[in-house]
Design an enzyme around this catalytic site. Structure first.
Site, PDB file in Angstrom:
ATOM      1  N   SER A 171       0.470  -1.123  -0.235  1.00 30.13           N
ATOM      2  CA  SER A 171       0.155   0.156   0.165  1.00 30.13           C
ATOM      3  C   SER A 171       1.062   1.313   0.032  1.00 30.13           C
ATOM      4  O   SER A 171       2.077   1.249   0.169  1.00 30.13           O
ATOM      5  CB  SER A 171      -1.017   0.031   1.456  1.00 30.13           C
ATOM      6  OG  SER A 171      -1.978  -1.065   1.123  1.00 30.13           O
TER       7      SER A 171
HETATM    8  N1  SAH Z   1      -1.354  -4.822   3.842  1.00 32.83           N
HETATM    9  C1  SAH Z   1      -0.714  -4.633   2.620  1.00 32.83           C
HETATM   10  C2  SAH Z   1      -0.893  -4.696   1.021  1.00 32.83           C
HETATM   11  C3  SAH Z   1      -1.312  -5.887   0.796  1.00 32.83           C
HETATM   12  S1  SAH Z   1      -2.610  -5.580  -0.932  1.00 32.83           S
HETATM   13  C4  SAH Z   1       1.063  -4.434   2.170  1.00 32.83           C
HETATM   14  O1  SAH Z   1       1.150  -3.491   4.181  1.00 32.83           O
HETATM   15  O2  SAH Z   1       1.515  -4.713   1.705  1.00 32.83           O
HETATM   16  C5  SAH Z   1      -3.895  -6.746  -0.028  1.00 32.83           C
HETATM   17  C6  SAH Z   1      -3.681  -8.063  -0.199  1.00 32.83           C
HETATM   18  O3  SAH Z   1      -5.196  -8.837   0.044  1.00 32.83           O
HETATM   19  C7  SAH Z   1      -2.604  -8.752  -1.383  1.00 32.83           C
HETATM   20  O4  SAH Z   1      -1.465  -9.622  -1.093  1.00 32.83           O
HETATM   21  C8  SAH Z   1      -3.673  -9.979  -1.500  1.00 32.83           C
HETATM   22  O5  SAH Z   1      -3.727 -11.381  -2.273  1.00 32.83           O
HETATM   23  C9  SAH Z   1      -4.421 -10.366  -0.301  1.00 32.83           C
HETATM   24  N2  SAH Z   1      -5.763 -10.731  -0.086  1.00 32.83           N
HETATM   25  C10 SAH Z   1      -6.744 -10.253  -1.328  1.00 32.83           C
HETATM   26  N3  SAH Z   1      -7.653 -11.540  -0.595  1.00 32.83           N
HETATM   27  C11 SAH Z   1      -8.065 -11.651   0.470  1.00 32.83           C
HETATM   28  C12 SAH Z   1      -8.330 -12.861   1.075  1.00 32.83           C
HETATM   29  N4  SAH Z   1      -9.575 -13.361   0.773  1.00 32.83           N
HETATM   30  N5  SAH Z   1      -7.910 -13.226   2.449  1.00 32.83           N
HETATM   31  C13 SAH Z   1      -6.520 -13.210   2.671  1.00 32.83           C
HETATM   32  N6  SAH Z   1      -6.018 -11.952   1.555  1.00 32.83           N
HETATM   33  C14 SAH Z   1      -6.849 -11.806   0.504  1.00 32.83           C
END
Ligand code: SAH
Length: 220
Positions: free
Chosen positions: A61
């Site tokens: 993010s």
């Molecule tokens: N908080 C993270 C942002 C990652 S982007 C950071 O600081 O880097 C969002 C993430 O959510 C992705 O890695 C994606 O794989 C995950 N995601 C999407 N759907 C999901 C689900 N149903 N359960 C768990 N993770 C999920």
């Protein structure tokens, strides 16, 4: 690699101008080396105020969003947070410095394993991780007074609403994929929930189930 400290100081000043003024949050960001959560080729850009690719089609993010959500969570050392979407692990690492414990769930095994390695390197022992489907939450640890979802969905997942404690709230981006979404705060009351819109954003979509990662072998 060149010294990233000047970039970091510039970023912190920018976040402050953008409204992230909470000292504890800024301190947590300052003490969390974002470069460690990025693939090596991306590290020089660690303190740009933008989202960056981390593999598996996912992104870390934008620092402003991490700051904004961390501030809106209104944390203290007694609170426990459930995070859905570990991704790089950066948001979880920032949160770990602001609360008692972070439970974080990711559906991509390879991302989760990299995040766990960085947590270990930084000595962040108050983060518990799980490979799983965030739609199901973490029932064994519920209820949670704080839930943060870092992927967007059209509707708040019902099981996450169930796992929210009375008086607690969940922050999550709601809206269609690749269109403007809104970070909303959903607060649980004795009877029912109320929703406030906080900020227009664009997040990667929340996807049900555990992912089959692109890279072939995933040795444990
Ligand atoms: N908080 C993270 C942002 C990652 S982007 C950071 O600081 O880097 C969002 C993430 O959510 C992705 O890695 C994606 O794989 C995950 N995601 C999407 N759907 C999901 C689900 N149903 N359960 C768990 N993770 C999920």
């Amino acid at each position: 690699m060149r010294d990233l400290e000047p970039d970091k100081i510039k970023l912190i000043m920018e976040l402050r101008r953008q409204g992230v003024t909470d000292r504890a949050v800024l301190g947590a960001i300052e003490r969390t080396p974002r470069e460690l959560f990025l693939p090596e080729v991306m590290r020089e850009r660690a303190y740009e105020n933008s989202a960056l690719p981390i593999g598996q089609g996912q992104t870390i993010s934008q620092p402003y969003i991490v700051g904004f959500m961390s501030q809106e969570l209104k944390l203290n050392k007694r609170l426990v947070v459930l995070e859905i979407g570990t991704g790089s692990g950066y948001q979880a690492a920032v949160l770990a410095r602001l609360c008692r414990r972070v439970y974080t769930i990711e559906r991509h095994r390879s991302l989760l394993r990299s995040a766990e390695a960085v947590f270990k390197e930084l000595g962040l022992h108050t983060i518990s991780t799980r490979l799983g489907d965030g739609y199901k939450g973490w029932p064994e640890q519920a209820p949670f007074q704080r839930i943060i979802v870092t992927a967007a969905a059209l509707e708040p997942p019902p099981l996450l609403l169930d796992q929210l404690g009375v008086g607690g709230f969940m922050l999550m981006p709601l809206g269609p994929t690749w269109e403007t979404q809104n970070i909303v705060r959903i607060t649980r009351h004795e009877s029912g929930y109320d929703t406030e819109e906080l900020l227009p954003v664009r997040f990667v979509p929340m996807v049900p189930g555990i992912a089959v990662d692109e890279s072939a072998a995933q040795p444990e």
